[in-house]
Design a protein around this motif. Sequence first.
Motif, PDB file in Angstrom:
ATOM      1  N   ILE A   1       0.831  -1.195   0.000  1.00 10.25           N
ATOM      2  CA  ILE A   1       0.000   0.000   0.000  1.00 10.25           C
ATOM      3  C   ILE A   1       0.869   1.249   0.000  1.00 10.25           C
ATOM      4  CG2 ILE A   1      -1.749   1.305   1.280  1.00 10.25           C
ATOM      5  CD1 ILE A   1      -2.746  -1.381   2.403  1.00 10.25           C
ATOM      6  N   GLN A   2       0.515   2.188  -0.855  1.00  3.38           N
ATOM      7  CA  GLN A   2       1.216   3.462  -0.903  1.00  3.38           C
ATOM      8  C   GLN A   2       0.564   4.452   0.063  1.00  3.38           C
ATOM      9  OE1 GLN A   2       1.758   4.928  -4.888  1.00  3.38           O
ATOM     10  NE2 GLN A   2       2.772   3.061  -5.558  1.00  3.38           N
ATOM     11  N   GLU A   3       1.356   5.409   0.521  1.00  2.00           N
ATOM     12  CA  GLU A   3       0.863   6.417   1.465  1.00  2.00           C
ATOM     13  C   GLU A   3      -0.346   7.173   0.909  1.00  2.00           C
ATOM     14  OE1 GLU A   3       2.616  10.261   3.897  1.00  2.00           O
ATOM     15  OE2 GLU A   3       4.010   8.730   3.178  1.00  2.00           O
ATOM     16  N   VAL A   4      -0.352   7.444  -0.383  1.00  2.00           N
ATOM     17  CA  VAL A   4      -1.467   8.169  -0.996  1.00  2.00           C
ATOM     18  C   VAL A   4      -2.773   7.378  -0.865  1.00  2.00           C
ATOM     19  CG1 VAL A   4      -1.061   7.306  -3.350  1.00  2.00           C
ATOM     20  CG2 VAL A   4      -2.166   9.508  -3.002  1.00  2.00           C
ATOM     21  N   VAL A   5      -2.692   6.056  -0.884  1.00  2.00           N
ATOM     22  CA  VAL A   5      -3.889   5.227  -0.721  1.00  2.00           C
ATOM     23  C   VAL A   5      -4.408   5.341   0.710  1.00  2.00           C
ATOM     24  CG1 VAL A   5      -4.776   2.849  -0.747  1.00  2.00           C
ATOM     25  CG2 VAL A   5      -3.309   3.661  -2.603  1.00  2.00           C
ATOM     26  N   VAL A   6      -3.508   5.371   1.690  1.00  3.66           N
ATOM     27  CA  VAL A   6      -3.930   5.538   3.085  1.00  3.66           C
ATOM     28  C   VAL A   6      -4.690   6.858   3.236  1.00  3.66           C
ATOM     29  CG1 VAL A   6      -3.171   5.778   5.490  1.00  3.66           C
ATOM     30  CG2 VAL A   6      -2.018   4.153   3.962  1.00  3.66           C
ATOM     31  N   ARG A   7      -4.137   7.922   2.682  1.00  4.38           N
ATOM     32  CA  ARG A   7      -4.808   9.226   2.770  1.00  4.38           C
ATOM     33  C   ARG A   7      -6.162   9.190   2.068  1.00  4.38           C
ATOM     34  NH1 ARG A   7       0.376  11.224   1.466  1.00  4.38           N
ATOM     35  NH2 ARG A   7      -0.348  11.793  -0.617  1.00  4.38           N
ATOM     36  N   ASP A   8      -6.220   8.542   0.914  1.00  4.93           N
ATOM     37  CA  ASP A   8      -7.468   8.459   0.163  1.00  4.93           C
ATOM     38  C   ASP A   8      -8.518   7.663   0.941  1.00  4.93           C
ATOM     39  OD1 ASP A   8      -8.976   9.193  -2.052  1.00  4.93           O
ATOM     40  OD2 ASP A   8      -8.268   7.546  -3.299  1.00  4.93           O
ATOM     41  N   GLY A  34     -13.563   8.443   6.341  1.00  5.80           N
ATOM     42  CA  GLY A  34     -13.473   9.163   7.605  1.00  5.80           C
ATOM     43  C   GLY A  34     -12.726   8.383   8.672  1.00  5.80           C
ATOM     44  N   THR A  35     -11.829   7.516   8.227  1.00  7.78           N
ATOM     45  CA  THR A  35     -11.043   6.691   9.142  1.00  7.78           C
ATOM     46  C   THR A  35      -9.743   7.401   9.510  1.00  7.78           C
ATOM     47  OG1 THR A  35     -10.194   5.554   7.180  1.00  7.78           O
ATOM     48  CG2 THR A  35     -11.995   4.481   8.364  1.00  7.78           C
ATOM     49  N   ARG A  36      -8.972   6.774  10.377  1.00  5.01           N
ATOM     50  CA  ARG A  36      -7.713   7.373  10.825  1.00  5.01           C
ATOM     51  C   ARG A  36      -6.563   6.374  10.709  1.00  5.01           C
ATOM     52  NH1 ARG A  36      -8.977  11.071  15.999  1.00  5.01           N
ATOM     53  NH2 ARG A  36      -7.730  12.582  14.877  1.00  5.01           N
ATOM     54  N   TYR A  37      -6.497   5.687   9.585  1.00  7.57           N
ATOM     55  CA  TYR A  37      -5.380   4.775   9.374  1.00  7.57           C
ATOM     56  C   TYR A  37      -4.086   5.585   9.295  1.00  7.57           C
ATOM     57  CZ  TYR A  37      -8.771   1.131   8.259  1.00  7.57           C
ATOM     58  OH  TYR A  37      -9.795   0.220   8.316  1.00  7.57           O
ATOM     59  N   THR A  38      -3.012   4.956   9.727  1.00 11.65           N
ATOM     60  CA  THR A  38      -1.697   5.595   9.648  1.00 11.65           C
ATOM     61  C   THR A  38      -0.851   4.846   8.625  1.00 11.65           C
ATOM     62  OG1 THR A  38      -0.651   4.170  11.319  1.00 11.65           O
ATOM     63  CG2 THR A  38      -1.838   6.134  12.120  1.00 11.65           C
ATOM     64  N   LYS A  95     -10.470  -3.105   1.038  1.00  8.46           N
ATOM     65  CA  LYS A  95     -11.922  -3.190   0.826  1.00  8.46           C
ATOM     66  C   LYS A  95     -12.540  -1.801   0.650  1.00  8.46           C
ATOM     67  CE  LYS A  95     -16.193  -5.336   2.415  1.00  8.46           C
ATOM     68  NZ  LYS A  95     -16.882  -4.735   1.334  1.00  8.46           N
ATOM     69  N   ILE A  96     -12.183  -0.873   1.518  1.00 10.24           N
ATOM     70  CA  ILE A  96     -12.732   0.489   1.422  1.00 10.24           C
ATOM     71  C   ILE A  96     -12.385   1.108   0.074  1.00 10.24           C
ATOM     72  CG2 ILE A  96     -12.531   2.849   2.328  1.00 10.24           C
ATOM     73  CD1 ILE A  96     -12.104   1.470   5.141  1.00 10.24           C
ATOM     74  N   TYR A  97     -11.126   1.007  -0.304  1.00 12.62           N
ATOM     75  CA  TYR A  97     -10.634   1.621  -1.547  1.00 12.62           C
ATOM     76  C   TYR A  97     -11.305   1.000  -2.772  1.00 12.62           C
ATOM     77  CZ  TYR A  97      -7.081   3.531  -4.748  1.00 12.62           C
ATOM     78  OH  TYR A  97      -6.411   4.190  -5.748  1.00 12.62           O
ATOM     79  N   THR A  98     -11.331  -0.331  -2.826  1.00 12.61           N
ATOM     80  CA  THR A  98     -11.895  -0.987  -4.014  1.00 12.61           C
ATOM     81  C   THR A  98     -13.421  -0.928  -4.045  1.00 12.61           C
ATOM     82  OG1 THR A  98     -11.758  -3.205  -3.009  1.00 12.61           O
ATOM     83  CG2 THR A  98      -9.874  -2.462  -4.349  1.00 12.61           C
TER      84      THR A  98
END
Length: 112
Positions: free
Chosen positions: A34-41, A47-51, A66-69
């Motif tokens: 996973i790329q950092e840009v995907v975490v931000r997206d 509305g999550t707070r993944y790091t 799952k959220i992204y796809t």
Amino acid sequence: MNFTALFIAIVSVESSGGKHLIGDQGRSVGPAQIQEVVVRDVNRIAGTRYTVSDRFDFAKSREMFKIYTDHYGKKYGVPVTDEVRARIWNGGPSGPNKSSTEKYWRKVKAKL
């Protein structure tokens, strides 16, 4: 569709299951690469707070996948197919429209 089987296939293709692997010159990390840009997206979408450290956690990586796809896959039809999910994961939101993601899908499909 068996979502867990798909995610395991994605992880197998991306990192052979190695949760600490780093790829793409350091841009992609963890079992699902996973790329950092995907975490931000994902955080923006849900509305999550993944790091960025959460990319190394298998369960959190699965949730982000799952959220992204789910989010980007809806424009290709509901339910979102395994192929659409895999091609989005490889090529971004427009991945299913890119011929460059066909080879990736074949690799994932072979692992299912």
